[in-house]
Design an enzyme around this catalytic site. Structure first.
Site, mmCIF file in Angstrom:
data_model
loop_
_atom_site.group_PDB
_atom_site.id
_atom_site.type_symbol
_atom_site.label_atom_id
_atom_site.label_comp_id
_atom_site.label_asym_id
_atom_site.label_seq_id
_atom_site.Cartn_x
_atom_site.Cartn_y
_atom_site.Cartn_z
ATOM 1 N N LYS A 66 0.847 -1.197 0.000
ATOM 2 C CA LYS A 66 0.000 0.000 0.000
ATOM 3 C C LYS A 66 0.871 1.232 0.000
ATOM 4 O O LYS A 66 1.860 1.286 0.729
ATOM 5 C CB LYS A 66 -0.855 -0.018 1.281
ATOM 6 C CG LYS A 66 -1.885 1.094 1.334
ATOM 7 C CD LYS A 66 -3.165 0.653 0.693
ATOM 8 C CE LYS A 66 -4.162 1.775 0.541
ATOM 9 N NZ LYS A 66 -3.922 2.628 -0.615
ATOM 10 N N LYS A 90 4.695 1.804 8.829
ATOM 11 C CA LYS A 90 3.503 2.582 9.209
ATOM 12 C C LYS A 90 2.242 1.710 9.246
ATOM 13 O O LYS A 90 1.456 1.777 10.194
ATOM 14 C CB LYS A 90 3.302 3.744 8.222
ATOM 15 C CG LYS A 90 2.165 4.692 8.622
ATOM 16 C CD LYS A 90 1.860 5.699 7.534
ATOM 17 C CE LYS A 90 2.979 6.674 7.325
ATOM 18 N NZ LYS A 90 2.611 7.750 6.395
ATOM 19 N N LYS A 102 5.448 2.484 -2.695
ATOM 20 C CA LYS A 102 5.377 3.905 -3.051
ATOM 21 C C LYS A 102 5.702 4.024 -4.525
ATOM 22 O O LYS A 102 6.441 3.203 -5.082
ATOM 23 C CB LYS A 102 6.400 4.709 -2.242
ATOM 24 C CG LYS A 102 6.037 6.177 -2.100
ATOM 25 C CD LYS A 102 4.925 6.362 -1.086
ATOM 26 C CE LYS A 102 4.633 7.823 -0.838
ATOM 27 N NZ LYS A 102 3.688 7.996 0.279
ATOM 28 N N THR A 185 -6.082 12.129 7.258
ATOM 29 C CA THR A 185 -4.735 12.294 7.809
ATOM 30 C C THR A 185 -4.744 13.395 8.865
ATOM 31 O O THR A 185 -4.172 13.234 9.947
ATOM 32 C CB THR A 185 -3.702 12.588 6.702
ATOM 33 O OG1 THR A 185 -3.860 11.624 5.662
ATOM 34 C CG2 THR A 185 -2.286 12.513 7.229
ATOM 35 N N ASN A 216 -3.586 19.820 2.309
ATOM 36 C CA ASN A 216 -4.687 18.991 2.799
ATOM 37 C C ASN A 216 -4.515 18.636 4.276
ATOM 38 O O ASN A 216 -5.415 18.840 5.094
ATOM 39 C CB ASN A 216 -4.793 17.715 1.954
ATOM 40 C CG ASN A 216 -5.822 16.746 2.513
ATOM 41 O OD1 ASN A 216 -5.509 15.939 3.376
ATOM 42 N ND2 ASN A 216 -7.046 16.837 2.039
ATOM 43 N N SER A 344 -7.835 4.726 4.251
ATOM 44 C CA SER A 344 -7.684 4.029 2.962
ATOM 45 C C SER A 344 -8.020 2.544 3.135
ATOM 46 O O SER A 344 -8.656 1.935 2.277
ATOM 47 C CB SER A 344 -6.249 4.174 2.437
ATOM 48 O OG SER A 344 -6.118 5.351 1.693
#
Length: 411
Positions: A66, A90, A102, A185, A216, A344
């Protein structure tokens, strides 16, 4: 310090604390797969232009990989590698069933038209469609990408594999995106800050906050902290920095940013040098912009008692040591900004079930995960007599190591 060097250093310190076998340590560090592709597209003027795209799939011991896809001129393999590895730890800290990945394309999205961005995204998806997937690797938005980018990836991927909303997260809600994902987030930062302050006998109300970066994450964190009684005394972004010792009026600032695309020129505070934002007087500092902004040059001048890392890798290891000697408590990025990947995960779950949750359920579940995550990190701090960063790293690395051994994957 280079992000990959710093990440590897933290991993090795955690591996030593956990007493990991050297072969296992080595296998955990090596990425599962690194992908580099050339993406050539026709520009609007008819000329051809080529861009390099990357996807680093770091680890899948605990589940599908992810991680975000960023469009930025400085996307390079080292940075993508570091961020993929950070995603592995994470997702393990958050205790969601994912590994880390990523990706990115070396481009300046501001210089491409919408149709050029769409063509570039579709070509990139064509090159990697057989390497991503609902149970393999699930991309999400990152710097320079957004829900529309995810919609293009979903559509292009579905041409090869049938309609597959769970292949990306951070999608528009009309295509199965989760309610609450946009604020996730920033809301996670709020819950993480609450947990840390509670540990020190304090609450959000009455604390003075400085937020570096008003995109954001920073804007949502500021809005939610302000709604909970926190005083935002200074904020900054690329257009400038504003300060008001009595507290900035966040709703007015948000309206100003929407109209003017930045905090610069806001008349509810005094303009200050954006370079001084990190050393402004406050109780809690929230770096929510780029990596490496807190370093040995400015660490001694930081006045905050608490630092909440809303950005990825904002604090260099040298700064960590200086701040720790000063008694500053740092809540590390791999826990503090995990609200986005947690929601997510909720989005992915909803897509697989074909059953959407209301926003209240999303936010309540997020609070449960963030609160439990903080307790788990604190337990590791007690076990290994270490700070919060090493507590989070040992927690994440230990969970991935255990899954690796249980699957019989150790070298």
């Amino acid at each position: 310090m280079n992000a990959l060097v710093a990440t590897n250093r933290n991993f090795k310190l955690a591996a030593r604390l956990l007493g990991l076998d050297s072969k296992l340590e080595k296998s955990l560090l090596i990425p599962f797969r690194e992908i580099k592709v050339e993406c050539t597209i026709p520009k609007d003027d008819g000329t051809l232009s080529s861009f390099v795209g990357f996807r680093v799939q770091h680890d899948n011991a605990r589940g599908p990989m992810k991680g975000g896809i960023r469009y930025h001129p400085e996307v390079d393999p080292d940075e993508v590698n570091a961020l993929a590895q950070l995603m592995t730890w994470k997702t393990a800290v958050a205790n969601i069933p994912y590994g880390g990945a990523k990706g990115g394309i070396g481009c300046d999205p501001g210089e491409l038209s919408i149709s050029e961005l769409e063509r570039l995204t579709r070509v990139f998806t064509q090159k990697i469609h057989d390497l991503i997937g609902i149970h393999t690797d699930v991309p999400a938005p990152d710097m320079g990408t957004n829900p529309q980018t995810m919609a293009w990836i979903l559509d292009e991927y579905s041409k090869f594999h049938g309609y597959s909303p769970a292949v990306v997260t951070g999608k528009p809600t009309d295509l199965g995106g989760s309610l609450g994902r946009d604020a996730a987030t920033g809301r996670g930062v709020l819950f993480a800050t609450e947990a840390l302050l509670h540990e020190h006998g304090k609450s959000i109300a009455g604390q003075r906050f400085v937020v570096q970066g008003f995109g954001n994450v920073g804007s949502w964190a500021a809005q939610l902290i302000s709604e909970n009684g926190g005083k935002i005394v200074a904020v900054s972004d690329l257009t400038g920095a504003m300060k008001n010792n009595k507290g900035l009026d966040i709703p007015s600032l948000l309206s100003h940013v929407k109209e003017n695309r930045g905090v610069g020129g806001f008349n509810g505070g005094d303009p200050i040098d954006p370079n001084s934002i990190l050393t402004e007087d406050c109780d809690v500092l929230i770096p929510a912009a780029l990596g490496g902004v807190i370093n040995r040059e400015n660490a001694n001048d930081i006045k905050a008692k608490f630092i909440i890392e809303a950005a990825n890798h904002p604090t260099d290891p040298e700064a960590d040591e200086i701040l720790s000697k000063k008694g500053v408590v740092i809540l590390p990025d791999i826990y503090a900004n995990s609200g986005g990947v947690t929601v997510s995960y909720f989005e992915w779950v909803q897509n697989i079930q074909g059953f959407m949750w209301n926003e209240e359920k999303v936010n309540n579940e997020l609070k449960t995960y963030m609160t439990k995550g903080f307790k788990d990190v604190k337990e590791m701090c007690k076990t290994h007599n270490c700070d919060l960063r090493m507590g989070a790293f040992t927690l994440g690395v230990n969970r991935v190591a255990r899954a690796t051994v249980l699957r019989g994957w150790e070298a």
